[in-house]
Design an enzyme around this catalytic site. Structure first.
Site, PDB file in Angstrom:
ATOM      1  N   ASP A 271       0.951  -1.222  -0.019  1.00 23.54           N
ATOM      2  CA  ASP A 271       0.036   0.111   0.142  1.00 23.54           C
ATOM      3  C   ASP A 271       0.842   1.285  -0.136  1.00 23.54           C
ATOM      4  O   ASP A 271       0.797   2.279  -0.774  1.00 23.54           O
ATOM      5  CB  ASP A 271      -0.859   0.193   1.143  1.00 23.54           C
TER       6      ASP A 271
ATOM      7  N   ASP B  48      -6.156  -6.476  -2.232  1.00 21.67           N
ATOM      8  CA  ASP B  48      -5.122  -6.661  -1.502  1.00 21.67           C
ATOM      9  C   ASP B  48      -4.032  -7.455  -1.874  1.00 21.67           C
ATOM     10  O   ASP B  48      -2.887  -7.284  -1.526  1.00 21.67           O
ATOM     11  CB  ASP B  48      -5.698  -7.309   0.088  1.00 21.67           C
TER      12      ASP B  48
ATOM     13  N   GLU C  78      -1.770  -5.431  -4.061  1.00 27.59           N
ATOM     14  CA  GLU C  78      -0.877  -4.743  -2.908  1.00 27.59           C
ATOM     15  C   GLU C  78       0.345  -5.638  -2.806  1.00 27.59           C
ATOM     16  O   GLU C  78       1.386  -5.252  -2.586  1.00 27.59           O
ATOM     17  CB  GLU C  78      -1.481  -3.997  -2.004  1.00 27.59           C
TER      18      GLU C  78
END
Length: 225
Positions: A47, A116, A119
């Site tokens: 992130d 997710d 990332e």
């Protein structure tokens, strides 16, 4: 793994980084004896890597844009939906290791899980090949192929636009409130409404409270403009 490496255009020296990036917490929990680590820590790092690379890209490519516009474009580029689209192009869901329950519940196509994982893959490349390798990948699969409307500064902050519109008249009061939520804890959908002088003027939903409020403001604007 080789098939995914071909899709992302990067070959790992340490395959363990990629294996961890593809390991969902549900799978790691079901195989605790194997000492597996889920991709959650990589997601955390990814992130930040994604945020920095995107900020640098926008800063260098848009010397005349103010901070507010840069922030809005970055938010659009790195949002969950944008990362989900990257995952779909890479067919990332087919490579994930999921627990039985998550598998049965459609985890391979769940937006939050796929976003997710993207990332986590960014972080895996960063750890294996360094900042430039991660930057090259992020540019290749996201920044250099982003839709034009996403890259435009005129992508709106609907809440601000609505506030500016109603302030053209005196004594106008906007308020937002959550009216419900549904879905499991890891993939909730929030429902919001925006009120103008206590009268509902728009409804919206999203995967975060902020997104739901933005969608409510967008609905109100479409009726008022």
């Amino acid at each position: 793994m080789e098939a995914l490496e071909q899709k992302i255009g990067y070959t790992f020296e340490n395959k363990g980084y990629l294996a961890q990036a593809l390991c969902h917490s549900s799978y790691a929990n079901e195989h605790r004896g194997a000492g597996l680590q889920s991709n959650e820590r990589l997601e955390f790092l990814g992130d930040s890597v994604l945020g920095f690379v995107t900020a640098e890209f926008l800063f260098q490519g848009n010397p005349d844009l103010p901070e507010g516009d840069l922030t809005r474009i970055r938010a659009a580029l790195v949002c969950e939906q944008s990362l989900h689209e990257v995952a779909q192009k890479l067919e990332l869901g087919t490579h994930l290791c999921l627990g039985r329950g998550e598998e049965a519940g459609g985890g391979r196509t769940r937006i939050s899980i796929l976003a997710d994982a993207v990332e986590a893959v960014f972080a895996a490349v960063y750890l294996d090949g360094g900042r430039q390798a991660a930057s090259d990948l992020i540019h290749r699969v996201l920044l250099d192929v982003a839709p034009k409307e996403t890259m435009q500064a005129k992508r709106r902050d609907y809440k601000t636009a609505l506030q500016e519109l109603v302030q053209r008249q005196a004594d106008q009061v906007l308020t937002y409130q959550m009216v419900g939520e549904d879905g499991p804890d890891h993939d909730k959908t929030f429902h919001a409404e925006v009120l103008l002088n206590d009268a509902v003027v728009g409804n919206g939903c999203g995967h975060s409270k902020k997104e739901a409020e933005q969608m409510a403001a967008k609905a109100a604007l479409s009726d008022m403009e």
